[in-house]
Scaffold this motif. Structure first.
Motif, PDB file in Angstrom:
ATOM      1  N   GLY A 220       0.837  -1.195   0.000  1.00 11.25           N
ATOM      2  CA  GLY A 220       0.000   0.000   0.000  1.00 11.25           C
ATOM      3  C   GLY A 220       0.868   1.239   0.000  1.00 11.25           C
ATOM      4  O   GLY A 220       1.728   1.391   0.870  1.00 11.25           O
ATOM      5  N   CYS A 221       0.685   2.107  -0.986  1.00 19.26           N
ATOM      6  CA  CYS A 221       1.472   3.338  -1.057  1.00 19.26           C
ATOM      7  C   CYS A 221       0.662   4.394  -1.807  1.00 19.26           C
ATOM      8  O   CYS A 221      -0.452   4.128  -2.282  1.00 19.26           O
ATOM      9  CB  CYS A 221       2.813   3.087  -1.753  1.00 19.26           C
ATOM     10  SG  CYS A 221       2.668   2.675  -3.512  1.00 19.26           S
TER      11      CYS A 221
ATOM     12  N   ASN B 150      -3.014   3.029  -2.005  1.00 19.37           N
ATOM     13  CA  ASN B 150      -3.082   2.082  -0.893  1.00 19.37           C
ATOM     14  C   ASN B 150      -3.874   0.818  -1.206  1.00 19.37           C
ATOM     15  O   ASN B 150      -4.355   0.136  -0.299  1.00 19.37           O
ATOM     16  CB  ASN B 150      -3.665   2.763   0.370  1.00 19.37           C
ATOM     17  CG  ASN B 150      -2.698   3.764   0.960  1.00 19.37           C
ATOM     18  OD1 ASN B 150      -1.512   3.489   1.103  1.00 19.37           O
ATOM     19  ND2 ASN B 150      -3.193   4.954   1.280  1.00 19.37           N
TER      20      ASN B 150
END
Length: 565
Positions: free
Chosen positions: A491-492, A497
Protein backbone atom coordinates in the motif's frame (compact mmCIF):
# COMPACT_ATOMS: atom_id res chain seq x y z
CA UNK A 1 20.72 29.67 31.27
CA UNK A 2 17.89 27.96 29.46
CA UNK A 3 15.31 29.83 27.46
CA UNK A 4 11.82 30.31 28.74
CA UNK A 5 9.22 28.18 26.95
CA UNK A 6 7.28 31.36 26.36
CA UNK A 7 9.83 32.33 23.69
CA UNK A 8 8.57 29.49 21.53
CA UNK A 9 5.35 29.59 19.55
CA UNK A 10 2.29 27.83 20.95
CA UNK A 11 3.15 24.50 19.30
CA UNK A 12 6.67 24.51 20.79
CA UNK A 13 5.36 25.41 24.26
CA UNK A 14 2.78 22.64 24.15
CA UNK A 15 5.37 20.06 23.10
CA UNK A 16 7.67 21.05 25.97
CA UNK A 17 4.86 21.20 28.55
CA UNK A 18 3.59 17.74 27.61
CA UNK A 19 7.06 16.21 27.63
CA UNK A 20 7.18 15.49 23.91
CA UNK A 21 10.21 17.74 23.41
CA UNK A 22 13.11 18.67 25.66
CA UNK A 23 13.32 22.42 26.31
CA UNK A 24 16.94 22.61 25.15
CA UNK A 25 16.04 20.95 21.87
CA UNK A 26 13.09 23.30 21.41
CA UNK A 27 15.36 26.30 21.99
CA UNK A 28 17.89 25.04 19.45
CA UNK A 29 15.19 24.28 16.87
CA UNK A 30 13.68 27.75 17.29
CA UNK A 31 17.06 29.41 16.87
CA UNK A 32 17.85 27.40 13.73
CA UNK A 33 14.40 28.13 12.29
CA UNK A 34 14.85 31.87 12.84
CA UNK A 35 18.31 31.78 11.28
CA UNK A 36 17.13 29.84 8.23
CA UNK A 37 13.92 31.84 7.80
CA UNK A 38 11.75 28.78 8.39
CA UNK A 39 8.75 28.11 10.57
CA UNK A 40 9.22 26.27 13.84
CA UNK A 41 7.28 23.23 12.59
CA UNK A 42 9.51 22.93 9.49
CA UNK A 43 12.72 22.96 11.49
CA UNK A 44 11.22 20.58 14.07
CA UNK A 45 10.56 17.93 11.43
CA UNK A 46 13.92 18.57 9.75
CA UNK A 47 15.60 17.86 13.12
CA UNK A 48 13.93 14.41 13.15
CA UNK A 49 12.98 14.77 16.79
CA UNK A 50 9.41 14.03 15.72
CA UNK A 51 7.96 12.85 12.41
CA UNK A 52 5.52 14.91 10.36
CA UNK A 53 2.78 12.45 11.24
CA UNK A 54 3.49 12.63 14.98
CA UNK A 55 3.48 16.45 14.89
CA UNK A 56 0.18 16.61 12.98
CA UNK A 57 -1.53 14.17 15.36
CA UNK A 58 -0.23 16.07 18.39
CA UNK A 59 -1.33 19.44 16.98
CA UNK A 60 -4.81 18.18 16.09
CA UNK A 61 -5.35 16.65 19.54
CA UNK A 62 -3.85 19.54 21.49
CA UNK A 63 -5.55 22.43 19.69
CA UNK A 64 -8.80 20.62 18.87
CA UNK A 65 -8.76 20.87 15.08
CA UNK A 66 -9.64 18.14 12.53
CA UNK A 67 -6.82 16.07 11.01
CA UNK A 68 -6.71 15.44 7.25
CA UNK A 69 -4.55 13.18 5.08
CA UNK A 70 -3.65 15.29 2.02
CA UNK A 71 -3.07 12.12 -0.03
CA UNK A 72 -6.86 11.71 -0.04
CA UNK A 73 -7.34 15.17 -1.58
CA UNK A 74 -7.62 15.64 -5.35
CA UNK A 75 -5.09 18.38 -6.08
CA UNK A 76 -6.89 19.50 -9.24
CA UNK A 77 -10.10 20.03 -7.26
CA UNK A 78 -8.46 22.47 -4.82
CA UNK A 79 -9.69 26.10 -5.07
CA UNK A 80 -6.14 27.39 -5.42
CA UNK A 81 -7.19 30.88 -6.52
CA UNK A 82 -8.75 31.73 -3.14
CA UNK A 83 -5.37 32.48 -1.54
CA UNK A 84 -2.63 34.45 -3.28
CA UNK A 85 0.22 32.20 -4.38
CA UNK A 86 2.77 34.38 -2.54
CA UNK A 87 0.95 33.79 0.76
CA UNK A 88 0.75 30.08 -0.05
CA UNK A 89 4.51 29.96 -0.62
CA UNK A 90 5.55 32.17 2.31
CA UNK A 91 3.03 31.06 4.91
CA UNK A 92 2.59 27.42 3.83
CA UNK A 93 -1.20 27.45 3.89
CA UNK A 94 -3.56 26.16 1.20
CA UNK A 95 -7.30 26.55 0.70
CA UNK A 96 -9.31 23.34 0.85
CA UNK A 97 -12.72 24.84 0.22
CA UNK A 98 -15.21 27.39 1.43
CA UNK A 99 -18.69 27.33 2.86
CA UNK A 100 -20.41 30.69 2.97
CA UNK A 101 -17.93 33.10 4.56
CA UNK A 102 -15.84 30.31 6.12
CA UNK A 103 -12.59 29.30 4.44
CA UNK A 104 -11.18 25.88 5.31
CA UNK A 105 -7.39 25.95 5.16
CA UNK A 106 -4.74 23.24 5.52
CA UNK A 107 -1.87 24.07 7.88
CA UNK A 108 0.74 22.03 9.68
CA UNK A 109 0.87 24.41 12.67
CA UNK A 110 -2.64 25.63 13.58
CA UNK A 111 -1.25 27.60 16.53
CA UNK A 112 0.42 30.19 14.28
CA UNK A 113 -1.98 33.11 14.73
CA UNK A 114 0.07 35.38 12.47
CA UNK A 115 -0.62 33.12 9.48
CA UNK A 116 -4.34 32.94 10.27
CA UNK A 117 -4.65 36.71 10.56
CA UNK A 118 -2.74 37.35 7.33
CA UNK A 119 -4.93 34.94 5.34
CA UNK A 120 -8.09 36.34 6.95
CA UNK A 121 -7.06 39.88 6.00
CA UNK A 122 -6.23 38.86 2.41
CA UNK A 123 -9.42 36.87 1.79
CA UNK A 124 -11.94 38.63 4.00
CA UNK A 125 -13.19 35.26 5.26
CA UNK A 126 -13.21 33.47 8.61
CA UNK A 127 -10.47 30.87 8.96
CA UNK A 128 -11.25 27.21 9.75
CA UNK A 129 -7.88 25.43 10.21
CA UNK A 130 -7.48 21.77 9.26
CA UNK A 131 -4.27 20.06 10.43
CA UNK A 132 -2.16 18.22 7.85
CA UNK A 133 1.28 16.61 7.77
CA UNK A 134 3.99 19.15 6.97
CA UNK A 135 5.79 17.07 4.32
CA UNK A 136 2.57 16.48 2.38
CA UNK A 137 1.67 20.13 2.72
CA UNK A 138 5.07 21.06 1.34
CA UNK A 139 4.44 18.92 -1.79
CA UNK A 140 1.12 20.66 -2.46
CA UNK A 141 2.62 24.12 -1.89
CA UNK A 142 5.34 23.33 -4.43
CA UNK A 143 2.80 22.22 -7.02
CA UNK A 144 0.73 25.35 -6.55
CA UNK A 145 3.66 27.75 -6.67
CA UNK A 146 5.08 25.97 -9.72
CA UNK A 147 1.81 26.49 -11.56
CA UNK A 148 0.42 22.95 -11.33
CA UNK A 149 -3.16 24.14 -11.09
CA UNK A 150 -2.83 26.45 -14.10
CA UNK A 151 -1.49 23.55 -16.14
CA UNK A 152 -4.73 21.65 -15.64
CA UNK A 153 -6.80 24.76 -16.38
CA UNK A 154 -4.89 25.18 -19.65
CA UNK A 155 -5.36 21.50 -20.44
CA UNK A 156 -9.12 21.80 -19.93
CA UNK A 157 -9.17 24.78 -22.29
CA UNK A 158 -7.10 22.94 -24.91
CA UNK A 159 -9.31 19.83 -24.93
CA UNK A 160 -11.89 19.89 -27.70
CA UNK A 161 -15.44 18.64 -27.17
CA UNK A 162 -17.71 19.13 -30.20
CA UNK A 163 -20.54 21.63 -29.82
CA UNK A 164 -21.88 21.72 -33.35
CA UNK A 165 -24.64 19.25 -32.40
CA UNK A 166 -26.43 22.08 -30.59
CA UNK A 167 -27.31 23.68 -33.93
CA UNK A 168 -29.13 20.52 -34.97
CA UNK A 169 -31.34 20.67 -31.84
CA UNK A 170 -32.84 24.20 -31.84
CA UNK A 171 -35.42 23.31 -29.17
CA UNK A 172 -32.74 22.48 -26.62
CA UNK A 173 -32.50 24.79 -23.62
CA UNK A 174 -28.87 25.70 -24.17
CA UNK A 175 -28.15 27.54 -20.94
CA UNK A 176 -28.17 24.22 -19.08
CA UNK A 177 -25.66 22.71 -21.48
CA UNK A 178 -23.44 25.72 -22.03
CA UNK A 179 -23.11 26.38 -18.29
CA UNK A 180 -19.34 26.99 -18.26
CA UNK A 181 -18.64 25.47 -14.81
CA UNK A 182 -20.50 22.28 -15.74
CA UNK A 183 -18.69 22.04 -19.08
CA UNK A 184 -15.32 22.42 -17.38
CA UNK A 185 -16.31 20.03 -14.60
CA UNK A 186 -17.35 17.28 -17.01
CA UNK A 187 -14.16 17.77 -19.05
CA UNK A 188 -12.07 17.54 -15.90
CA UNK A 189 -13.82 14.32 -14.84
CA UNK A 190 -13.00 12.81 -18.25
CA UNK A 191 -9.37 13.98 -18.12
CA UNK A 192 -8.86 12.63 -14.60
CA UNK A 193 -10.28 9.28 -15.67
CA UNK A 194 -7.95 9.06 -18.67
CA UNK A 195 -4.89 10.14 -16.69
CA UNK A 196 -5.77 7.75 -13.88
CA UNK A 197 -6.01 4.75 -16.20
CA UNK A 198 -9.75 4.20 -15.67
CA UNK A 199 -11.69 1.99 -18.08
CA UNK A 200 -15.20 3.25 -17.27
CA UNK A 201 -16.87 6.29 -15.70
CA UNK A 202 -20.23 5.99 -13.92
CA UNK A 203 -22.49 9.00 -13.28
CA UNK A 204 -25.13 7.78 -10.81
CA UNK A 205 -28.10 9.80 -9.46
CA UNK A 206 -29.75 8.75 -6.20
CA UNK A 207 -32.49 10.26 -4.07
CA UNK A 208 -30.23 12.31 -1.80
CA UNK A 209 -26.85 12.37 -3.53
CA UNK A 210 -25.14 12.15 -6.90
CA UNK A 211 -22.10 9.91 -7.28
CA UNK A 212 -19.29 9.63 -9.85
CA UNK A 213 -17.16 6.50 -9.89
CA UNK A 214 -14.20 5.28 -11.95
CA UNK A 215 -13.47 1.64 -12.72
CA UNK A 216 -9.71 1.26 -12.37
CA UNK A 217 -8.00 -2.13 -12.69
CA UNK A 218 -11.43 -3.76 -12.66
CA UNK A 219 -12.56 -2.19 -9.36
CA UNK A 220 -15.02 0.70 -8.95
CA UNK A 221 -13.88 3.65 -6.81
CA UNK A 222 -15.85 6.72 -5.68
CA UNK A 223 -14.17 9.88 -6.97
CA UNK A 224 -16.72 12.68 -6.51
CA UNK A 225 -20.15 13.59 -5.21
CA UNK A 226 -21.16 16.81 -7.02
CA UNK A 227 -24.29 18.71 -5.92
CA UNK A 228 -27.50 16.87 -6.72
CA UNK A 229 -28.86 20.03 -8.35
CA UNK A 230 -26.50 19.75 -11.36
CA UNK A 231 -27.29 16.14 -12.31
CA UNK A 232 -29.54 17.23 -15.20
CA UNK A 233 -26.91 19.65 -16.52
CA UNK A 234 -24.21 16.96 -16.43
CA UNK A 235 -26.49 14.47 -18.22
CA UNK A 236 -27.47 17.06 -20.85
CA UNK A 237 -23.85 18.01 -21.53
CA UNK A 238 -22.76 14.41 -22.02
CA UNK A 239 -25.79 13.55 -24.17
CA UNK A 240 -25.32 16.52 -26.48
CA UNK A 241 -21.68 15.80 -27.26
CA UNK A 242 -22.57 12.10 -27.67
CA UNK A 243 -25.24 12.97 -30.28
CA UNK A 244 -28.08 11.61 -28.14
CA UNK A 245 -31.61 12.99 -27.85
CA UNK A 246 -31.52 15.07 -24.67
CA UNK A 247 -35.30 15.42 -24.59
CA UNK A 248 -35.71 11.63 -24.33
CA UNK A 249 -35.24 10.50 -20.75
CA UNK A 250 -37.58 7.50 -20.63
CA UNK A 251 -35.61 4.91 -22.62
CA UNK A 252 -31.94 3.87 -22.71
CA UNK A 253 -29.73 5.41 -25.39
CA UNK A 254 -26.28 4.58 -26.78
CA UNK A 255 -23.84 6.99 -28.38
CA UNK A 256 -20.22 7.93 -28.83
CA UNK A 257 -18.10 10.99 -28.25
CA UNK A 258 -14.49 11.98 -28.83
CA UNK A 259 -12.11 13.94 -26.62
CA UNK A 260 -9.28 15.53 -28.61
CA UNK A 261 -6.31 15.64 -26.26
CA UNK A 262 -3.79 16.98 -28.78
CA UNK A 263 -3.03 16.93 -32.50
CA UNK A 264 -1.80 13.36 -32.20
CA UNK A 265 -4.09 11.90 -29.55
CA UNK A 266 -7.85 11.53 -29.32
CA UNK A 267 -9.84 9.36 -26.93
CA UNK A 268 -13.22 7.86 -27.84
CA UNK A 269 -15.95 7.20 -25.31
CA UNK A 270 -18.82 4.76 -25.70
CA UNK A 271 -21.77 6.33 -23.87
CA UNK A 272 -24.79 4.51 -22.47
CA UNK A 273 -27.71 6.12 -20.64
CA UNK A 274 -30.18 4.30 -18.40
CA UNK A 275 -33.35 5.80 -16.86
CA UNK A 276 -33.42 5.11 -13.10
CA UNK A 277 -35.77 6.14 -10.30
CA UNK A 278 -33.93 9.39 -9.66
CA UNK A 279 -32.59 10.38 -13.07
CA UNK A 280 -30.42 9.09 -15.87
CA UNK A 281 -27.45 6.92 -14.97
CA UNK A 282 -24.67 7.36 -17.53
CA UNK A 283 -21.85 4.91 -18.11
CA UNK A 284 -18.92 5.89 -20.33
CA UNK A 285 -16.45 3.28 -21.58
CA UNK A 286 -13.04 4.80 -22.35
CA UNK A 287 -11.68 3.55 -25.68
CA UNK A 288 -8.03 4.49 -25.97
CA UNK A 289 -6.59 3.65 -29.42
CA UNK A 290 -3.09 3.51 -27.90
CA UNK A 291 -4.08 0.27 -26.13
CA UNK A 292 -4.13 -1.47 -29.52
CA UNK A 293 -0.59 -0.37 -30.30
CA UNK A 294 1.03 -1.62 -27.10
CA UNK A 295 2.38 -4.67 -28.89
CA UNK A 296 1.91 -8.32 -28.09
CA UNK A 297 4.73 -8.36 -25.53
CA UNK A 298 2.85 -5.88 -23.33
CA UNK A 299 -0.19 -8.15 -23.03
CA UNK A 300 1.54 -10.70 -20.81
CA UNK A 301 1.67 -13.85 -22.96
CA UNK A 302 4.28 -16.41 -21.92
CA UNK A 303 6.95 -17.00 -24.64
CA UNK A 304 5.45 -20.32 -25.80
CA UNK A 305 1.93 -18.83 -25.83
CA UNK A 306 3.10 -15.84 -27.86
CA UNK A 307 4.80 -18.12 -30.40
CA UNK A 308 1.67 -20.26 -30.81
CA UNK A 309 -0.54 -17.18 -31.23
CA UNK A 310 1.75 -15.55 -33.80
CA UNK A 311 1.94 -18.80 -35.78
CA UNK A 312 -1.86 -19.01 -35.86
CA UNK A 313 -2.75 -15.44 -36.86
CA UNK A 314 -0.12 -15.31 -39.63
CA UNK A 315 -1.53 -18.37 -41.39
CA UNK A 316 -3.35 -17.61 -44.67
CA UNK A 317 -6.71 -18.96 -43.54
CA UNK A 318 -8.52 -20.46 -40.56
CA UNK A 319 -10.36 -19.24 -37.47
CA UNK A 320 -8.85 -17.95 -34.24
CA UNK A 321 -11.26 -17.52 -31.33
CA UNK A 322 -10.67 -15.39 -28.21
CA UNK A 323 -12.88 -16.19 -25.24
CA UNK A 324 -13.52 -14.91 -21.75
CA UNK A 325 -16.10 -12.97 -19.71
CA UNK A 326 -16.96 -9.32 -20.27
CA UNK A 327 -14.07 -7.07 -19.27
CA UNK A 328 -11.37 -9.72 -19.65
CA UNK A 329 -9.46 -7.82 -22.36
CA UNK A 330 -10.65 -9.75 -25.44
CA UNK A 331 -11.07 -6.58 -27.50
CA UNK A 332 -7.54 -5.34 -26.79
CA UNK A 333 -6.12 -8.78 -27.68
CA UNK A 334 -8.01 -8.84 -30.98
CA UNK A 335 -7.04 -5.29 -31.89
CA UNK A 336 -3.41 -6.02 -31.04
CA UNK A 337 -3.51 -8.97 -33.47
CA UNK A 338 -5.18 -6.77 -36.11
CA UNK A 339 -2.53 -4.10 -35.61
CA UNK A 340 0.19 -6.69 -36.25
CA UNK A 341 -1.58 -7.91 -39.40
CA UNK A 342 -2.47 -4.42 -40.66
CA UNK A 343 -0.02 -4.02 -43.54
CA UNK A 344 -0.32 -2.25 -46.92
CA UNK A 345 -0.84 -5.48 -48.85
CA UNK A 346 -3.64 -6.80 -46.60
CA UNK A 347 -7.39 -6.05 -46.74
CA UNK A 348 -8.97 -6.23 -43.28
CA UNK A 349 -12.68 -5.81 -42.54
CA UNK A 350 -14.32 -5.88 -39.09
CA UNK A 351 -17.96 -6.13 -37.96
CA UNK A 352 -18.47 -4.93 -34.40
CA UNK A 353 -21.29 -3.90 -32.09
CA UNK A 354 -20.04 -1.22 -31.82
CA UNK A 355 -16.53 -0.58 -33.18
CA UNK A 356 -14.58 0.28 -30.04
CA UNK A 357 -11.15 1.39 -31.24
CA UNK A 358 -10.46 3.20 -34.48
CA UNK A 359 -7.67 1.53 -36.46
CA UNK A 360 -6.51 3.45 -39.57
CA UNK A 361 -6.20 1.09 -42.53
CA UNK A 362 -8.91 -1.28 -41.25
CA UNK A 363 -12.45 -1.20 -42.73
CA UNK A 364 -14.65 -1.12 -39.63
CA UNK A 365 -18.42 -1.62 -39.74
CA UNK A 366 -20.82 -0.85 -36.91
CA UNK A 367 -23.62 -3.39 -36.57
CA UNK A 368 -27.06 -1.75 -36.64
CA UNK A 369 -29.82 -4.32 -36.15
CA UNK A 370 -32.59 -1.70 -36.38
CA UNK A 371 -31.41 -0.73 -39.86
CA UNK A 372 -31.03 -4.37 -40.89
CA UNK A 373 -27.22 -4.44 -40.69
CA UNK A 374 -26.69 -7.57 -38.62
CA UNK A 375 -23.55 -9.70 -38.24
CA UNK A 376 -24.66 -12.17 -40.95
CA UNK A 377 -25.52 -9.33 -43.37
CA UNK A 378 -22.15 -7.66 -42.77
CA UNK A 379 -20.26 -10.96 -43.18
CA UNK A 380 -21.97 -11.76 -46.46
CA UNK A 381 -21.04 -8.29 -47.72
CA UNK A 382 -17.42 -8.77 -46.57
CA UNK A 383 -17.06 -11.90 -48.68
CA UNK A 384 -17.83 -9.80 -51.76
CA UNK A 385 -15.22 -7.19 -50.74
CA UNK A 386 -12.13 -9.33 -51.43
CA UNK A 387 -10.99 -9.57 -47.77
CA UNK A 388 -7.84 -11.22 -46.47
CA UNK A 389 -8.76 -10.96 -42.79
CA UNK A 390 -12.21 -10.69 -41.21
CA UNK A 391 -12.87 -9.83 -37.58
CA UNK A 392 -16.32 -10.59 -36.15
CA UNK A 393 -17.03 -8.84 -32.86
CA UNK A 394 -18.87 -11.84 -31.39
CA UNK A 395 -20.38 -15.10 -32.61
CA UNK A 396 -23.85 -14.98 -31.06
CA UNK A 397 -25.92 -17.32 -33.22
CA UNK A 398 -25.68 -20.23 -35.63
CA UNK A 399 -26.02 -18.03 -38.74
CA UNK A 400 -23.05 -15.82 -37.76
CA UNK A 401 -21.06 -18.91 -36.76
CA UNK A 402 -21.71 -20.77 -40.01
CA UNK A 403 -20.84 -17.81 -42.26
CA UNK A 404 -17.66 -17.18 -40.24
CA UNK A 405 -16.62 -20.83 -40.57
CA UNK A 406 -17.32 -20.86 -44.31
CA UNK A 407 -15.17 -17.75 -44.65
CA UNK A 408 -12.35 -19.52 -42.77
CA UNK A 409 -12.72 -22.57 -45.03
CA UNK A 410 -12.58 -20.53 -48.24
CA UNK A 411 -9.21 -18.86 -47.78
CA UNK A 412 -9.78 -16.11 -45.19
CA UNK A 413 -8.34 -15.56 -41.72
CA UNK A 414 -11.25 -15.02 -39.32
CA UNK A 415 -10.86 -13.62 -35.79
CA UNK A 416 -13.77 -13.57 -33.35
CA UNK A 417 -14.85 -13.85 -29.71
CA UNK A 418 -17.19 -15.95 -27.60
CA UNK A 419 -18.24 -15.77 -23.97
CA UNK A 420 -17.07 -19.05 -22.44
CA UNK A 421 -15.02 -19.89 -19.35
CA UNK A 422 -12.05 -21.60 -21.03
CA UNK A 423 -10.71 -22.74 -24.39
CA UNK A 424 -12.12 -26.33 -24.46
CA UNK A 425 -15.64 -25.10 -23.65
CA UNK A 426 -15.52 -22.77 -26.66
CA UNK A 427 -15.52 -25.66 -29.12
CA UNK A 428 -18.42 -27.42 -27.39
CA UNK A 429 -20.33 -24.11 -27.35
CA UNK A 430 -20.07 -23.97 -31.15
CA UNK A 431 -21.39 -27.53 -31.35
CA UNK A 432 -24.27 -26.63 -28.99
CA UNK A 433 -25.16 -23.74 -31.32
CA UNK A 434 -25.79 -26.33 -34.02
CA UNK A 435 -22.61 -25.98 -36.07
CA UNK A 436 -21.53 -29.31 -37.53
CA UNK A 437 -18.48 -30.86 -35.76
CA UNK A 438 -16.62 -31.47 -39.06
CA UNK A 439 -16.93 -27.76 -39.91
CA UNK A 440 -15.49 -26.78 -36.52
CA UNK A 441 -12.64 -29.27 -36.82
CA UNK A 442 -11.71 -28.11 -40.31
CA UNK A 443 -11.78 -24.37 -39.64
CA UNK A 444 -10.81 -23.52 -36.03
CA UNK A 445 -7.02 -23.49 -35.70
CA UNK A 446 -6.65 -21.92 -32.25
CA UNK A 447 -8.68 -20.91 -29.18
CA UNK A 448 -7.35 -18.58 -26.49
CA UNK A 449 -9.06 -17.96 -23.17
CA UNK A 450 -8.06 -15.04 -21.00
CA UNK A 451 -8.58 -13.16 -17.76
CA UNK A 452 -7.22 -9.89 -16.38
CA UNK A 453 -5.55 -9.93 -12.96
CA UNK A 454 -4.39 -6.90 -11.05
CA UNK A 455 -0.63 -6.37 -11.13
CA UNK A 456 1.17 -5.89 -7.81
CA UNK A 457 2.49 -2.39 -7.20
CA UNK A 458 6.16 -1.76 -6.41
CA UNK A 459 5.14 -1.57 -2.73
CA UNK A 460 4.48 -5.34 -2.72
CA UNK A 461 5.67 -7.24 0.33
CA UNK A 462 6.89 -10.84 0.78
CA UNK A 463 4.38 -13.19 2.36
CA UNK A 464 4.63 -16.70 3.81
CA UNK A 465 1.95 -19.06 2.47
CA UNK A 466 1.63 -22.57 3.96
CA UNK A 467 2.74 -25.34 1.61
CA UNK A 468 -0.68 -27.00 1.91
CA UNK A 469 -2.37 -23.83 0.61
CA UNK A 470 0.05 -23.61 -2.32
CA UNK A 471 -0.58 -27.26 -3.26
CA UNK A 472 -4.33 -26.72 -2.95
CA UNK A 473 -4.06 -23.70 -5.27
CA UNK A 474 -2.54 -25.88 -7.99
CA UNK A 475 1.23 -25.72 -7.54
CA UNK A 476 3.15 -28.95 -8.15
CA UNK A 477 5.38 -30.27 -5.36
CA UNK A 478 8.53 -29.80 -7.46
CA UNK A 479 7.65 -26.08 -7.87
CA UNK A 480 7.84 -25.56 -4.10
CA UNK A 481 11.62 -25.73 -4.02
CA UNK A 482 12.22 -22.38 -2.32
CA UNK A 483 13.57 -20.74 -5.47
CA UNK A 484 10.81 -18.13 -5.57
CA UNK A 485 8.98 -15.88 -3.14
CA UNK A 486 5.23 -15.12 -3.16
CA UNK A 487 4.20 -11.51 -2.63
CA UNK A 488 1.13 -9.82 -1.22
CA UNK A 489 -0.20 -6.29 -1.87
CA UNK A 490 1.30 -3.54 0.25
CA UNK A 491 0.00 0.00 0.00
CA UNK A 492 1.47 3.34 -1.06
CA UNK A 493 0.53 6.68 -2.60
CA UNK A 494 1.22 5.42 -6.12
CA UNK A 495 -1.44 2.68 -5.93
CA UNK A 496 -3.77 4.65 -3.62
CA UNK A 497 -3.08 2.08 -0.89
CA UNK A 498 -4.68 -0.77 -2.84
CA UNK A 499 -1.41 -2.64 -3.36
CA UNK A 500 -2.14 -3.05 -7.08
CA UNK A 501 -1.27 -0.86 -10.08
CA UNK A 502 -2.37 -1.85 -13.58
CA UNK A 503 -3.41 -5.26 -14.85
CA UNK A 504 -1.85 -8.18 -16.69
CA UNK A 505 -3.29 -10.94 -18.84
CA UNK A 506 -3.57 -14.59 -17.86
CA UNK A 507 -3.98 -16.84 -20.89
CA UNK A 508 -4.76 -20.34 -22.07
CA UNK A 509 -3.55 -20.61 -25.66
CA UNK A 510 -4.79 -23.86 -27.22
CA UNK A 511 -3.79 -24.71 -30.81
CA UNK A 512 -6.15 -27.29 -32.31
CA UNK A 513 -4.10 -30.45 -32.89
CA UNK A 514 -5.04 -33.42 -35.06
CA UNK A 515 -6.00 -35.38 -31.96
CA UNK A 516 -8.31 -32.56 -30.84
CA UNK A 517 -9.88 -32.52 -34.30
CA UNK A 518 -10.63 -36.23 -33.91
CA UNK A 519 -12.24 -35.61 -30.50
CA UNK A 520 -14.42 -32.86 -32.02
CA UNK A 521 -15.41 -35.12 -34.95
CA UNK A 522 -16.52 -37.76 -32.42
CA UNK A 523 -18.69 -35.20 -30.62
CA UNK A 524 -16.31 -35.15 -27.66
CA UNK A 525 -17.11 -32.82 -24.76
CA UNK A 526 -15.12 -30.06 -23.05
CA UNK A 527 -13.66 -32.50 -20.50
CA UNK A 528 -12.23 -34.70 -23.27
CA UNK A 529 -10.67 -31.65 -24.94
CA UNK A 530 -9.28 -30.36 -21.62
CA UNK A 531 -7.68 -33.75 -20.91
CA UNK A 532 -6.09 -33.78 -24.36
CA UNK A 533 -4.82 -30.21 -23.87
CA UNK A 534 -3.22 -31.33 -20.61
CA UNK A 535 -1.53 -34.23 -22.39
CA UNK A 536 -0.15 -31.73 -24.92
CA UNK A 537 1.27 -29.59 -22.07
CA UNK A 538 -1.06 -26.68 -22.76
CA UNK A 539 -1.28 -24.53 -19.64
CA UNK A 540 -4.80 -23.84 -18.39
CA UNK A 541 -5.75 -20.47 -16.90
CA UNK A 542 -4.92 -21.40 -13.31
CA UNK A 543 -1.49 -22.78 -14.25
CA UNK A 544 -0.69 -19.64 -16.28
CA UNK A 545 -1.76 -17.51 -13.33
CA UNK A 546 0.42 -19.44 -10.88
CA UNK A 547 3.44 -18.77 -13.10
CA UNK A 548 2.70 -15.04 -12.74
CA UNK A 549 2.63 -15.57 -8.95
CA UNK A 550 6.03 -17.27 -9.08
CA UNK A 551 7.41 -14.30 -11.02
CA UNK A 552 6.11 -11.89 -8.37
CA UNK A 553 3.81 -10.11 -10.82
CA UNK A 554 0.56 -10.69 -8.95
CA UNK A 555 -0.72 -12.27 -5.74
CA UNK A 556 -2.05 -15.79 -5.24
CA UNK A 557 -5.30 -14.32 -3.92
CA UNK A 558 -5.80 -12.38 -7.16
CA UNK A 559 -5.12 -15.41 -9.37
CA UNK A 560 -7.50 -17.59 -7.36
CA UNK A 561 -10.15 -14.89 -7.67
CA UNK A 562 -10.01 -14.51 -11.45
CA UNK A 563 -9.51 -18.22 -12.32
CA UNK A 564 -11.98 -19.73 -9.85
CA UNK A 565 -14.45 -21.41 -12.20
Amino acid sequence: MSANPATFNALGRALVQQGRLVQADATAIQAEATKAGLMFVQQLIASKKLSAREVSQFAANTFGYPLLDLNAVDFDALPINLIDSKIVANRRVIALGKRGNRLFVAVSDPSNEQVMQEVKFATGMTMEPVVVEDDKLNNIVKRITEGGGKALEKMVEDVELPDEELEAQPDVVTEDIDDAPVVKYVTKILLDAINGGASDIHFEPFEKFYRIRYRTDGILYDVAQPPLAIKEKIASRIKVVSKLDISEKRVPQDGRMKLTMSKTRAIDFRVSTLPTLFGEKICMRILDPSSATLGIDALGYDPDQKENLMNAITRPYGMVLVTGPTGSGKTVSLYTCLNILNKPGINISTAEDPAEINLPGVNQVNINDKAGLSFPVALKAFLRQDPDIIMVGEIRDIETGEISIKAAQTGHMVLSTLHTNDAPQTLTRLMNMGIAPFNIASSVIMVTAQRLARRLCTCKKPVDIPEEALLRAGFAEDQLDGSWQPFAPGGCDLCKNTGYKGRLGIYQVMPISEEMERIIMKNGNAIDLADQAKRENIKDLRTSGLIKVMKGLTSLEEVEGVTNE
